[in-house]
Enzyme design. Structure first.
Site, short mmCIF file in Angstrom:
data_model
loop_
_atom_site.label_atom_id
_atom_site.label_comp_id
_atom_site.label_asym_id
_atom_site.label_seq_id
_atom_site.Cartn_x
_atom_site.Cartn_y
_atom_site.Cartn_z
N ILE A 107 46.66 -33.92 45.79
CA ILE A 107 46.15 -34.58 47.09
C ILE A 107 46.51 -33.15 47.89
CG2 ILE A 107 48.09 -35.80 48.15
CD1 ILE A 107 46.05 -37.89 49.00
N CYS A 131 53.64 -38.42 36.26
CA CYS A 131 55.75 -37.86 36.96
C CYS A 131 56.13 -37.86 38.16
CB CYS A 131 55.07 -35.95 35.87
SG CYS A 131 54.32 -36.58 34.41
N ASN A 167 42.41 -37.43 46.03
CA ASN A 167 42.92 -38.92 46.27
C ASN A 167 43.15 -39.18 44.94
OD1 ASN A 167 44.73 -41.25 46.84
ND2 ASN A 167 43.89 -41.23 48.63
N ASP A 206 55.46 -40.60 43.53
CA ASP A 206 56.50 -40.67 44.90
C ASP A 206 56.68 -42.23 45.43
OD1 ASP A 206 55.94 -37.94 46.57
OD2 ASP A 206 53.65 -38.60 47.02
N GLU A 245 57.79 -29.20 37.35
CA GLU A 245 58.86 -29.02 38.27
C GLU A 245 59.06 -29.50 38.85
OE1 GLU A 245 55.87 -27.99 38.33
OE2 GLU A 245 55.70 -26.00 37.74
N GLU A 246 59.68 -31.36 39.22
CA GLU A 246 59.92 -32.27 39.66
C GLU A 246 61.00 -32.27 38.94
OE1 GLU A 246 59.84 -33.11 42.68
OE2 GLU A 246 61.17 -34.53 43.00
N1 SAM Z 1 54.04 -34.25 38.89
C1 SAM Z 1 54.12 -33.53 39.52
C2 SAM Z 1 56.00 -33.31 38.66
O1 SAM Z 1 56.83 -33.85 38.20
O2 SAM Z 1 56.43 -32.16 39.45
C3 SAM Z 1 54.72 -34.18 41.18
C4 SAM Z 1 55.88 -35.16 42.11
S1 SAM Z 1 55.55 -35.06 43.06
C5 SAM Z 1 57.11 -35.52 43.53
C6 SAM Z 1 54.31 -35.56 43.64
C7 SAM Z 1 52.78 -35.59 44.05
O3 SAM Z 1 51.97 -36.52 43.91
C8 SAM Z 1 52.91 -34.82 45.20
O4 SAM Z 1 52.58 -33.64 45.07
C9 SAM Z 1 51.63 -35.29 45.67
O5 SAM Z 1 51.05 -34.53 46.62
C10 SAM Z 1 51.23 -36.28 44.96
N2 SAM Z 1 49.52 -37.23 44.97
C11 SAM Z 1 50.94 -38.43 46.24
N3 SAM Z 1 49.83 -39.19 46.26
C12 SAM Z 1 48.83 -38.47 45.39
C13 SAM Z 1 47.24 -39.00 45.49
N4 SAM Z 1 46.70 -40.33 45.65
N5 SAM Z 1 46.10 -38.14 44.58
C14 SAM Z 1 46.62 -37.05 43.78
N6 SAM Z 1 48.03 -36.61 44.13
C15 SAM Z 1 49.18 -37.70 45.13
#
Ligand code: SAM
Length: 251
Positions: free
Chosen positions: A86, A148, A128, A151, A227-228
């Site tokens: 997003i 993965c 989204n 949030d 990365e997380e």
């Molecule tokens: N999956 C990655 C990792 O494991 O490194 C990123 C984890 S990060 C904590 C969560 C990601 O989900 C963020 O980059 C955020 O911008 C994205 N995100 C949150 N809500 C979303 C949505 N509704 N659609 C797409 N991406 C979303």
């Protein structure tokens, strides 16, 4: 801004050529003739790959900085894998990473290792995932979906913002094919229990037995290569994994 998101009216209207240029010819709309606004002309590009024959089959939802995509690319060189994210700047960063990797592969020097698929099979789109997935993917299109380190939205009143919920699971069941797999991983135990409970309770999903889960190459990659996940490992945090198979449609 993050408020304007592009999405196709239906999966058939999606032009994938910007994301997977080696696999798709450009769809271009003719806007001159009054009756031909929907007409599409094909523009062929030179490639060994037979164009317009594949569909995205693997989706990394909320892919962040793209680590999972990049590791999955040579593991499934014949499969198109899409990350959805997003955040605009994060999406642009992942796009740059993919372009650089593709360029490296196409200008390969002697002695350099050949990467199966040449990273042509991964793409990133800004979107989204909680709103528009059925606009991008048709029924039964996907074989794998990754969630993965989503949030966590800790507070109870924020739980409706979580990416696994009964309503969204119905959508995921629609775009996943029978036998397809949802992969989840998080470092937040409460979120893990929440995701596993909702998936367990849903009639279209059944949990993968522990043994099968641990043998799955995707689980290995997802534990180490996002990365997380790397951040959690640096902080010596725990990682909880749960995988669910999409069952057959009821007769
Ligand atoms: N999956 C990655 C990792 O494991 O490194 C990123 C984890 S990060 C904590 C969560 C990601 O989900 C963020 O980059 C955020 O911008 C994205 N995100 C949150 N809500 C979303 C949505 N509704 N659609 C797409 N991406 C979303």
């Amino acid at each position: 801004s993050d408020h304007r998101l592009d999405y196709p009216i239906s999966p058939q209207d999606m032009d994938w050529s910007d994301y997977f240029p080696a696999y798709f010819s450009k769809k271009r709309k003719l806007d001159d003739a009054a009756d031909s606004s929907e007409e599409v002309i094909e523009v062929q590009t030179t490639s060994d790959i037979k164009l317009d024959t594949k569909k995205v089959e693997i989706a990394d939802i909320g892919c962040g900085f793209g680590g999972l995509l990049i590791s999955l690319a040579p593991t499934f060189p014949e499969t198109l894998i899409l990350g959805m994210e997003i955040r605009m700047q994060v999406t642009a960063y992942v796009q740059d990473r993919i372009t650089a990797l593709r360029n490296q592969c196409s200008t390969k020097k002697e002695g350099q290792e050949v990467v199966p698929g040449g990273y042509q099979n991964i793409g990133i789109i800004r979107g989204n995932a909680m709103k528009f997935l059925p606009n991008f993917f048709e029924k039964h299109q996907l074989s794998k979906m990754f969630f993965c380190f989503p949030d966590p939205h800790f507070k109870a009143r924020k739980h409706k913002a979580r990416i696994i919920s009964p309503t969204l699971l119905a959508e995921y069941a629609y775009i996943l094919r029978p036998g397809g797999i949802i992969y989840t991983i998080t470092d937040v135990e409460d979120l893990h229990l929440w995701m596993a409970k909702h998936l367990d309770d849903h009639p279209m999903f059944e949990r993968l037995p522990e043994e099968e889960q641990e043998e799955d190459v995707c689980v290995k990659i997802m534990r180490t290569d996002t990365e997380e996940g790397k951040k959690v490992a640096r902080n010596q945090g725990s990682k909880w994994v749960a995988c669910f198979r999409r069952v057959e449609d009821p007769v």
